[in-house]
Design an enzyme around this catalytic site. Structure first.
Site, PDB file in Angstrom:
ATOM      1  N   ASP A   1       3.024   2.940  -9.114  1.00 53.94           N
ATOM      2  CA  ASP A   1       2.239   2.318  -8.394  1.00 53.94           C
ATOM      3  C   ASP A   1       1.188   3.046  -7.754  1.00 53.94           C
ATOM      4  OD1 ASP A   1       1.420  -0.097  -6.991  1.00 53.94           O
ATOM      5  OD2 ASP A   1       2.577   0.114  -5.276  1.00 53.94           O
TER       6      ASP A   1
ATOM      7  N   HIS B   1       5.547   1.550   0.722  1.00 54.89           N
ATOM      8  CA  HIS B   1       6.741   0.629   0.377  1.00 54.89           C
ATOM      9  C   HIS B   1       7.587   0.755   1.479  1.00 54.89           C
ATOM     10  CE1 HIS B   1       5.379   1.682  -4.065  1.00 54.89           C
ATOM     11  NE2 HIS B   1       4.631   0.911  -3.583  1.00 54.89           N
TER      12      HIS B   1
ATOM     13  N   MET C   1       8.114   7.437  -5.614  1.00 58.74           N
ATOM     14  CA  MET C   1       8.551   7.437  -6.922  1.00 58.74           C
ATOM     15  C   MET C   1       7.727   6.265  -7.708  1.00 58.74           C
ATOM     16  SD  MET C   1      12.035   5.312  -6.264  1.00 58.74           S
ATOM     17  CE  MET C   1      12.208   3.797  -5.599  1.00 58.74           C
TER      18      MET C   1
ATOM     19  N   SER D   1       4.939   6.121  -0.745  1.00 56.56           N
ATOM     20  CA  SER D   1       6.508   5.513  -1.104  1.00 56.56           C
ATOM     21  C   SER D   1       7.291   6.221  -0.552  1.00 56.56           C
ATOM     22  CB  SER D   1       6.607   4.993  -2.533  1.00 56.56           C
ATOM     23  OG  SER D   1       7.824   4.235  -2.791  1.00 56.56           O
ATOM     24  N   THR D   2       8.374   6.681  -1.379  1.00 58.15           N
ATOM     25  CA  THR D   2       9.471   7.600  -1.058  1.00 58.15           C
ATOM     26  C   THR D   2       8.955   8.974  -0.213  1.00 58.15           C
ATOM     27  OG1 THR D   2      10.645   6.758  -2.901  1.00 58.15           O
ATOM     28  CG2 THR D   2      11.717   8.715  -1.659  1.00 58.15           C
TER      29      THR D   2
END
Length: 354
Positions: A289, A193, A286, A167-168
């Site tokens: 997930d 993501h 973050m 993600s991030t």
């Protein structure tokens, strides 16, 4: 974070500045300390207000957002969240921003701003909060990504399937891992993501710089060694068995673990349908997930790897997985590709020919 997060909003649209300020200020943990209509005013505001996070538009007068971002990351590194329109041009700019050091991107709507921004409220607030705790490093100059020499491969079989979630901070983390893999690496499935308009561009960018062939998954593809399949934004990627083959499945638009695509969906399908031959890798990001899904892979006898805290931009998803007991080993980002290949070289896994 326990203390208040100070945010500076930089956007040439007065309406966008107002909506972002109202939206962010609605969260008690965030204090919008100022706004600026262009980078020239923003430069002065950063010196005076010392914000924790800057939200930055791309197209602005007097100096574009990318040029300003490069100056920030060179002279005064700090967390920056880019606000970019969901267009082809916007996607190009967003990826350049991530290469320059931006923590994350938010897809700014181009129509019905008031209604559209409200749908993005939780996403924008979450990304600003994550950015506030991100590890931002100075970048002396920007160097376009080049294909690197992959690590040597000594694995003996191609039965393994590697599943990666991020993600991030994941855009550059994924690029580093995939660029280090040889062209005959085991089949790879990826969930990052990312908005729907960005994933085709991201897959194409990775394909240009990696020895492994990388494409956005469309569903129905037989997973082959030397290929990587990226989950399209806005829908889930999972893996199914079809006889002796593994097949990509793309469907569903309901968020799982707060995201669509969801890393948990990919990892759980790997646990169920690949089992001991699955290698799960959870990178920077973050939230939680992927933690439950990685635990499912480990419980099914597969190998599990988490990026270590020191090299994560945001140590959220790997931390959640570590605390859950889902991670067999934590590894620095620069060693993940070699660790994956070493796992694929081990004997003792039940072979399934693909």
């Amino acid at each position: 974070m326990s203390r208040e997060i100070k945010v500076l909003i930089v956007d040439d649209s007065a309406l966008v500045r107002q909506m972002l300020a109202e939206m962010l200020s609605s969260d008690p943990a965030i204090n919008v300390v100022g706004t600026a209509s262009d980078p020239i005013f923003a430069r002065k505001a950063i010196k005076e207000l010392n914000p924790d996070v800057v939200t930055l538009d791309v197209e602005m007068p007097r100096m574009d957002g990318l040029h300003f971002l490069e100056k920030i990351m060179t002279l005064r590194p700090m967390p920056v969240v880019m606000v970019s329109s969901l267009t082809q041009k916007g996607a190009d700019a967003a990826f350049r921003a991530l290469e320059l050091g931006a923590v994350d991107i938010v897809g700014k709507p181009t129509l019905d701003l008031k209604d559209s921004f409200q749908h993005l409220r939780s996403e924008i607030i979450a990304k600003v909060k994550a950015a506030a705790s991100a590890r931002v490093r100075a970048r002396a100059t920007y160097t376009p990504p080049q294909t690197v020499r992959p690590v040597s491969s000594h694995y003996k079989t191609t039965e393994r399937v590697v599943c990666i979630g991020a993600s991030t901070g994941g855009v550059e983390a994924l690029a580093q891992v995939l660029r280090s893999l040889p062209g005959d690496a085991p089949a790879i499935a990826i969930t990052q993501h990312m908005p729907q308009s960005f994933t085709p561009k991201f897959a194409a960018r990775l394909n240009r710089i990696c020895a492994v062939r990388i494409a956005e998954a469309h569903g129905g593809e037989r997973m082959l060694p030397g290929h990587a399949y990226l989950a399209p934004g806005g829908t889930h990627l999972s893996i199914q068995r079809s006889g002796a083959n593994y097949i990509c499945k793309v469907d569903g638009n309901t968020p799982v673990s707060g995201h669509c695509p969801s890393v948990d969906i990919l990892f759980r399908s790997a646990a169920e349908n690949i089992g001991v031959n699955a290698v799960g890798v959870l990178l920077t990001g973050m939230g939680r997930d992927g933690a439950e899904g990685l635990k499912a892979i480990r419980d099914a006898g597969g190998s599990t790897i988490g990026q270590d805290e020191a090299t994560c931009i945001v140590y959220g998803m790997p931390r959640a997985a570590q605390e859950l007991g889902a991670v067999e080993r934590q590894v620095p980002l620069g060693e993940i590709a070699e660790t994956v290949l070493n796992e694929c070289a081990k004997d003792g896994r039940q072979a399934v020919r693909i």
